[in-house]
Design a protein around this motif. Sequence first.
Motif: not given
Length: 578
Positions: A178-179, A181-183, A185, A189, A373, A377
Amino acid sequence: MASPGDHRWLVVCLTVLTFAVANGAEIFLEWHVAIDTTIRPVSVDQPVITINGMFPGPLINATTNDNVHVNVFNDMDEPLLITWNGIQQRLNSWQDGVAGTNCPIQPGTNWTYVFQAKDQIGTFFYFPSINFQKAGGGFGPIRVNNRDVILVPFGKPEAEFDLLIGDWYQRSYKDVRSMMNTELLAYYSPPDMMLMNGKGPYMNPLAKAHESFTVTQGKMYRLRISNVGIAWSFNFRIQNHRMVVVETEGSYTNQITVDSLDVHVGQSYSVLVTADQNATDYYMVATPKMTNASNTSTLVGIGILHYENSTTPANGPLPSGPDPFDRDFSINQAKSIRWNLTTGAARPNPQGTFNVSNVTISQTFILQGSTAEIDGTPSYTVNNVSYLTPDTPLKLADFFANGSGVYQLDTFPVDSVNNGTVRGTFVATGNHRGWLQIVFKNNLDVMDAWHLDGFGFYVVGFGDGNWAPELNSTYNLYESRCSLHCSGGWTAVYSYLDNPGMWNLRSQQLKNWYLGEELYVRVYDADPNPAKERPPPGNLLLCGKFQPPPLPPPPPSPSEPSTAPPPRSSAPPPQISW
């Protein structure tokens, strides 16, 4: 091309056909893939993907030309596919186990893979290929042994150990997915720990257990080392011991002795280790590349080489390795590992049968990995193109409808960077029985790694800056392997496209792959001869545009007579819409 209906009857008929394969044994395995929250590799509750209750999963121990039948029961709560990293699926991309070739195994169902370790030997591994599941486990070792008639180019070891090393997140793989989807992270990450065979570092308070191998003083052992991780390349070494490199993913190498070995994501090696020290315990250490990791960091994987009857625990500082940011070390070590051209492997003829230094190149792909991006996304791209996985596997669409409406053929810029970033489902043609040159250029801050299903790579060149055709004159044959790294600059490989099918070309970095750093290569032969490419299996799964026909309604209960009129004998047989 025949109509989809014609193909359907071909598939049905295949249920009664078998293919005889000379010199290969039949291996039958039954796997139950499930989630276990009690294993706790890092002492926290998290879902771990197990096979028959094991993490890592069970060993596939085969011999050249064996036929392996793996009946996979999906006891998870989401679809599943297993791919066989390095097993080349000769003539049979239907068994490749990636989203472009297979419909997923749905929860509560099972499907049997049947593949052959044809003309292969060596060290490989398997893992789940979709839904970011590799970050949750589900991986395990594969050995393909020499046939008895083929000599192994080194002495028989006392024992062999499979050592699967990889980075690991201290949270659910679903949360990590799920992370993505966050640029911020998605790109930054990092994992939390290094595991050895699913176990945490020795003496680390977060680890429930550590890995340990028992050896006898004076004996020689073979370690089959694989990087099953998500993001980090690592450097591996053993305190006070040296290693002799003898094999890379199915190819025997000229034997070189090393103090430490860089293993990149997706790669496998065999090394020989002689227990030639005092009978105490010694550290086995894996440290990540391109990141700072101290002796106390959770990112340092630590296991134990335990001498039989030793009562002295490992002590002293951990053995030191190269500077983790020294890209030249990785490149120079890769250059030092050369293919053994004089020994046999899967066949008695020397591995150097191909004169790889003097081949005619029919195609050149120049591929650059980068980030972008797209539509808000985070994405990874190849030549500014991010791959979009369709609901219908490409191989299925290719067979039933010539790919119509599912993918775009030969619009991918194989030798240039696209103007602007785009997302789509692109397939490039690979010339059947042609030599393909691929130049990988790394524009990322990490060491990237690449893999082409169905084929091996002949690694021929490394360089800094930009690649140019005249650099071919600097090429040398370094090694033959299935996964390669590109630490910066460029890496050049040759591949002989003698294996028809739809093949995945991907970054082995899991988040890069998940976010689009891949494409497919279609190697096509119009001859339907199954000796060139096998037809679809009788148990072929259907999905996407080619959903299976609906099941007929159940018969009425004997206590409840049907209200439908009786069938008329003159009616034509029912037709199934396809």
